[in-house]
Design an enzyme around this catalytic site. Structure first.
Site, PDB file in Angstrom:
ATOM      1  N   TYR A   1     -13.559   6.510 -14.372  1.00  0.00           N
ATOM      2  CA  TYR A   1     -13.300   5.502 -13.329  1.00  0.00           C
ATOM      3  C   TYR A   1     -13.810   4.137 -13.779  1.00  0.00           C
ATOM      4  CZ  TYR A   1     -13.950   2.815  -9.064  1.00  0.00           C
ATOM      5  OH  TYR A   1     -13.945   1.815  -8.136  1.00  0.00           O
TER       6      TYR A   1
ATOM      7  N   PHE B   1      -6.772  -4.463  -4.578  1.00  0.00           N
ATOM      8  CA  PHE B   1      -7.697  -3.382  -4.241  1.00  0.00           C
ATOM      9  C   PHE B   1      -7.161  -2.009  -4.635  1.00  0.00           C
ATOM     10  CE2 PHE B   1      -8.603  -6.776  -1.243  1.00  0.00           C
ATOM     11  CZ  PHE B   1      -9.975  -6.781  -1.148  1.00  0.00           C
ATOM     12  N   ALA B   2      -5.836  -1.836  -4.609  1.00  0.00           N
ATOM     13  CA  ALA B   2      -5.244  -0.498  -4.716  1.00  0.00           C
ATOM     14  C   ALA B   2      -5.640   0.188  -6.011  1.00  0.00           C
ATOM     15  CB  ALA B   2      -3.722  -0.608  -4.636  1.00  0.00           C
TER      16      ALA B   2
ATOM     17  N   ASP C   1       0.864  -1.186   0.000  1.00  0.00           N
ATOM     18  CA  ASP C   1       0.000   0.000   0.000  1.00  0.00           C
ATOM     19  C   ASP C   1       0.894   1.226   0.000  1.00  0.00           C
ATOM     20  OD1 ASP C   1      -3.226   0.340   1.225  1.00  0.00           O
ATOM     21  OD2 ASP C   1      -1.946   2.105   0.980  1.00  0.00           O
TER      22      ASP C   1
ATOM     23  N   GLY D   1      -4.751   4.824   2.214  1.00  0.00           N
ATOM     24  CA  GLY D   1      -4.790   3.809   3.263  1.00  0.00           C
ATOM     25  C   GLY D   1      -4.225   4.311   4.575  1.00  0.00           C
TER      26      GLY D   1
END
Ligand code: UDP
Length: 330
Positions: A142, A74-75, A32, A37
């Site tokens: 997006y 997820f990032a 991350d 985060g």
């Protein structure tokens, strides 16, 4: 016991998956960049690599250092509004970072890849609930940036045998019932934390975006799915990835309007949510509700937090206990 790489594991949904993996006894490595985060969202016992996904040498070193059963990715940049100001950055960063990560996984011999996709793939859907065979027509950069990745992963399966699960999240909401981790975005744009912040007085009064939609009360309808149910779906798809790649729409299957969310927060908190009514937010579809029937049928997954009040209760507990979130900003 297996080892998993979780990119974005210090973020909102990622940190809830990390917690579920740790509870199962799995080994986890989190990668991350800590721009969105929070270090405190990840247990100190978990290996933590602070790095940019774009740093391909660092990513390659992570794959060289550990052998992973699967990658959970997820990032990403995740703000729809921002994506319409910087569309090329969104497509380039989300696209390239994800596809090079998949390439690194292939090179390292990893066979399974679980990708955080989005309901934004469907843009303005013709009807709800939305099943997997609905037309893919993103209405934002997006959404396009996530579609690019889904399409790349299709070819990674065909050519390299990398099995991927693309999970199209609807509206992630709530927090782990422990109250130890939860939602903390800056800027915060999501409805439930904004309602709760308004009720607590830590944020300004809410503006309801549009009251003239073709919905029963005129406000937009969304499918709020508990973040732990999202995490559970990531675990539920793993066994099927032995066989083939998967694409699932992931929501509760029930829609709630903005007014219903406000009422729920008022019920759970016992406070008023100060709010006013404003114009529509550009790009908002009237209703987005998932059909997660395929996921339920094929994996046995079902939401444990099906009722909106149960979701809001966990969100309220987190925000009440942590009114400034993780409180780690400079
Ligand atoms: N919304 C609102 N006021 C706000 C933020 C959101 O009325 O300050 C509405 C928004 O128009 C949408 C719903 O709440 O209908 C959920 O928005 P959110 O940004 O949480 O998620 P999205 O559906 O855009 O991913």
């Amino acid at each position: 016991m297996a080892r998993f790489l979780v990119t974005g594991g210090a973020g909102y949904v990622g940190s809830h998956l990390v917690r579920a993996l740790v509870a199962r006894g799995d080994d986890v490595v989190v990668l991350d960049n800590l721009r969105q985060g929070h270090r405190a969202a990840v247990p100190s016992t978990v290996e933590f690599v602070e790095a940019e996904l774009a740093d391909r040498a660092r990513v390659a070193a992570v794959f060289a250092n550990w052998k992973f059963e699967a990658v959970f990715h997820f990032a990403a940049l995740s703000l729809v509004g921002e994506s319409m100001r910087e569309p090329l950055r969104y497509c380039a960063e989300n696209g390239a970072n994800s596809l090079w990560l998949a390439e690194a996984a292939v090179q390292a011999g990893v066979r399974k890849f679980v990708f955080s996709s989005t309901a934004a793939l469907f843009g303005f859907p013709k009807s709800v609930p939305i099943a997997e065979d609905a037309e893919l027509a993103p209405a934002s950069a997006y959404g396009t940036s996530k579609l690019i990745v889904e399409q790349g992963l299709h070819w990674a399966d065909q050519v390299h045998g990398l099995r991927s699960a693309c999970l199209r999240y609807f509206n992630a909401a709530g927090a782990d019932p422990s109250g130890e981790i939860g939602e903390d975005h800056e800027p915060e744009t999501h409805l439930i934390p904004l309602c709760i912040g308004a009720a607590l007085g830590t944020r300004p009064p809410l503006t309801v975006f549009g009251t003239d939609y073709a919905t029963p009360d005129g406000t937009c309808i969304r499918d709020y799915v508990h973040v732990n149910d999202l995490a559970a779906a990531h675990l539920a798809v793993l066994p099927l990835l032995e066989e083939r790649s998967l694409r699932y729409n992931l929501g509760n299957g029930a829609g709630y309007s903005v007014k219903q969310v406000i009422e729920s927060v008022e019920r759970i908190s016992g406070r008023k949510v100060p709010h006013s009514f404003g114009p529509r937010r550009p790009g908002d579809p009237a209703a987005l509700v998932a059909s997660s029937e395929t996921l339920r049928r094929e994996t046995g997954w079902q939401p444990r937090f099906a009722a909106l009040d149960d979701i809001v209760r966990t969100a309220w507990a987190w925000h009440e206990a942590h009114p400034r979130g993780y409180d780690d900003r400079a």
